[in-house]
Write a protein that holds these residues in place. Structure first.
Motif, PDB file in Angstrom:
ATOM      1  N   THR A  41       0.833  -1.202   0.000  1.00  0.00           N
ATOM      2  CA  THR A  41       0.000   0.000   0.000  1.00  0.00           C
ATOM      3  C   THR A  41       0.868   1.254   0.000  1.00  0.00           C
ATOM      4  N   GLN A  82      -8.015   0.556  -0.427  1.00  0.00           N
ATOM      5  CA  GLN A  82      -8.255  -0.696   0.311  1.00  0.00           C
ATOM      6  C   GLN A  82      -9.459  -0.485   1.231  1.00  0.00           C
ATOM      7  N   ASP A 160      -6.041  -0.964  -4.700  1.00  0.00           N
ATOM      8  CA  ASP A 160      -5.546  -1.658  -3.515  1.00  0.00           C
ATOM      9  C   ASP A 160      -6.565  -2.712  -3.081  1.00  0.00           C
ATOM     10  N   GLU A 161      -6.280  -3.934  -3.374  1.00  0.00           N
ATOM     11  CA  GLU A 161      -7.184  -5.048  -3.073  1.00  0.00           C
ATOM     12  C   GLU A 161      -8.629  -4.716  -3.436  1.00  0.00           C
TER      13      GLU A 161
HETATM   14 MG   LIG Z   1      -2.324  -2.647   2.115  1.00  0.00          MG
END
Ligand SMILES: [Mg+2]
Ligand SMILES: Nc1ncnc2c1ncn2[C@@H]1O[C@H](COP(=O)(O)OP(=O)(O)OP(=O)(O)O)[C@@H](O)[C@H]1O
Lengths: 312, 247
Positions: A41, A82, A160-161
């Motif tokens: 991240t 995220q 992010d994810e």
């Molecule tokens: Mg992360």
């Protein structure tokens, strides 16, 4: 093109990203994988300067990313955070319209874009547009988060994810949509995931991170063929290696002249799917057809087994 | 059915209050038993309606000023450049609160004279803390992912404040204003001791002439006002909270 040049981030004594250099080609998908806390991240956030690096430099299309004010840079770069981070006091439509609004788009253009994106992500614009984020399921929230990142048609998209909370069916669909969007707009995507299947499916190149360092950065096949560190091997998984190789190769690449019976397979399905078809139907070979439906020969079990074997 | 009961009760309370203020005379028989013979049962040294309106005006003005200053202070000390003033502003506002209102009045009178001004000053100082504290709590506890998303979308500092931080803090800020108003409604009665026109006059007149009816009506009007305003602001707060999906 994103050039990450000897970038380091330290919090006090703690080195979170450690002297990372990599070049991300334009119009490609780069997937960053690694254990929790390995600095994925942080690396992503240094590209759009949500985090300022301690050392090093990042260039976008040759230009130092510190050349323009941070907020202007971030309007040009899509960022799917995220855990979605939707604005709870704004409707779904208003959330998606955030960056276009900041850029001063006309209302009609914004409305059209919002509707287009909602439809793309299988959310009925009339039903979901006026809703508030808390009236959505986790998976729906996540899709809206991705739609928001895409709204201003950015050249660079940081994710992010983004698909963590999606069920397998919607996730597969979202991945296909993302690839379609990527091809359509020629977006450069940097995506973080914990899911190795997702990584192998989406990536042109994979970067493996551990303790702030990039252990290996290269095409998926290279990671399987020549893992640069034991950690990369562990991440890919001993028992998964042959299947990973099949997953990233196209059925068309294993086609040979000849005939076969039964349901044909498209040339751009993966060899893993071809193998599954063969095993399940108890056949030794199956016909391959091109995207336009022209017969291209057949794929045999033997050929696939050869492709799955350790490369010499 | 049940959900409507509190609304109906409050409606009745409001009707009763308005009726009493417009025509206090009609309520004389109710209060008569509380006073000695020949003593007036209804306040007769001025209009109750006027006093109530002035009382409300004083509270409103003081709360408005306290709200503006407290919110501005809270915004200031939560910006990067104002962070070093955070402890200072906290203690200043706390000092305002530990000073008894009577002391503030006593100190303010020589400075600004008798009348409404010292009362306004006392109420203003008293109103600051709850609003400041609440705004500060709200601004420093915003969901991190939401703030990150706001930055990630390319909002400037000002845009983040106006479009994200303040709207999200609103319910907690309203709760602070609600506390502040309620305290001020009660505290304003003391203003009558320095010749401010508030409902305290009625109570003081009752104390001086040993008139239970006066004390009761002065106290009740203040009490009912406090309940109604408190409830009204609570309702607004719930509405805002529900929209944010926090509950
Ligand atoms: Mg992360
Ligand atoms: N603002 C900060 N101050 C101090 N340390 C931080 C800060 N942000 C991140 N870190 C630390 O940096 C390390 C890397 O964090 P980062 O969020 O980049 O990890 P990640 O690879 O994204 O992990 P995950 O997969 O769990 O999301 C962690 O150990 C984290 O505690």
């Amino acid at each position: 093109m994103i050039e990450i040049d000897a970038i380091t981030k330290r919090y006090d004594e703690n080195t979170v990203v450690d002297n990372v250099s990599m070049v991300i080609e334009p119009r490609t998908v780069t997937v960053v994988v690694g254990t929790s806390g390995s600095g994925k991240t942080t690396l992503l956030r240094m590209i759009n300067r949500l985090v300022e690096p301690t050392e090093g430099m990042i260039r976008l299309d040759g230009e130092d990313n510190r050349a323009i004010p941070g907020h202007e840079l971030r309007r040009r770069i899509g960022y799917a955070i995220q855990g979605h981070g939707l604005f709870p006091h704004r409707t779904v439509a208003q959330n998606i319209a955030t960056v276009p609004g900041l850029l001063g788009w006309e209302k009609s253009r914004i409305d059209a874009k919002v509707e287009e994106l909602l439809t793309l992500f299988q959310l009925d614009a009339k039903t979901f547009g006026p809703r508030y984020p808390h009236e959505l399921s986790g998976g729906q929230q996540q899709r809206v988060g991705v739609a928001r990142a895409l709204a201003a048609e950015p050249n660079v998209l940081l994710m992010d994810e983004p698909f963590g909370a999606l069920d397998p069916i919607i996730r597969a669909k979202a991945q296909e949509d993302l690839l379609a969007i990527q091809r359509h707009f020629g977006t450069t995507i940097v995506l973080v995931t914990h899911d190795m299947n997702e990584a192998f499916h989406l990536a042109d190149k994979i970067a493996v991170m551990d303790k702030g360092r990039v252990l290996q950065y290269g095409p998926p096949v290279e990671l399987v063929r020549a893992p640069a560190a034991p950690f990369v091997e562990t991440l890919i998984g001993d028992t998964e290696r042959p299947f990973r190789l099949l997953a990233i190769a196209k059925a068309g690449a294993a086609a040979e002249p000849g005939d076969a019976d039964g349901e044909p397979i498209h040339e751009d399905r993966s060899q893993q799917e071809a193998l599954a078809d063969l095993l399940w139907s108890g056949r030794n070979a199956l016909p391959v057809i091109s995207a336009t439906g022209v017969p291209m020969g057949r794929v045999t079990l033997e050929a696939l087994l050869k492709h799955a074997a350790r490369p010499q | 059915m049940k959900a409507w009961m509190p609304v109906i009760l409050r409606g009745l309370l409001l009707v009763l209050l308005v009726a009493f203020l417009l025509s206090p005379g009609s309520f004389e028989p109710l209060l008569k038993p509380l006073v000695q013979q020949n003593a007036p049962a209804i306040y007769n040294q001025g209009s109750l309606l006027d006093l109530t309106l002035q009382h409300l005006r004083t509270v409103f003005a003081a709360t408005l000023a306290a709200t503006i200053i407290a919110i501005m202070l809270a915004i200031l000390v939560t910006r990067p450049f104002g962070a070093e003033f955070l402890p200072l502003s906290r203690s200043l506002v706390n000092i305002g609160q530990t000073f008894p209102p009577v002391a503030v009045l006593a100190l303010a009178v020589p400075a600004v004279g008798f009348g409404e001004k010292p009362t306004l000053i006392a109420l203003f100082l008293y109103g600051l803390l709850p609003i400041f504290e609440n705004t500060l709590t709200a601004l420093t506890n915003l969901p991190r992912s939401v703030m990150e998303a706001a930055r990630g979308a390319g909002m400037t500092d000002l845009q983040r404040l106006m479009k994200v931080e303040l709207p999200l803090s609103l319910p907690v800020m309203v709760a602070g204003i609600r506390l502040s108003v309620t305290i001020s409604l009660a505290t304003a009665t003391i203003g009558s001791t320095v010749a401010a026109k508030t409902l305290g006059e009625v109570i003081i007149a009752g104390l001086q002439s040993n008139n239970l009816a006066f004390i009761l009506q002065g106290g009740l009007i203040v009490g009912v006002l406090a309940v109604l305003i408190y409830d009204g602001l609570s309702a607004i707060e719930r509405l805002l909270t529900r929209r944010l999906g926090i509950t």
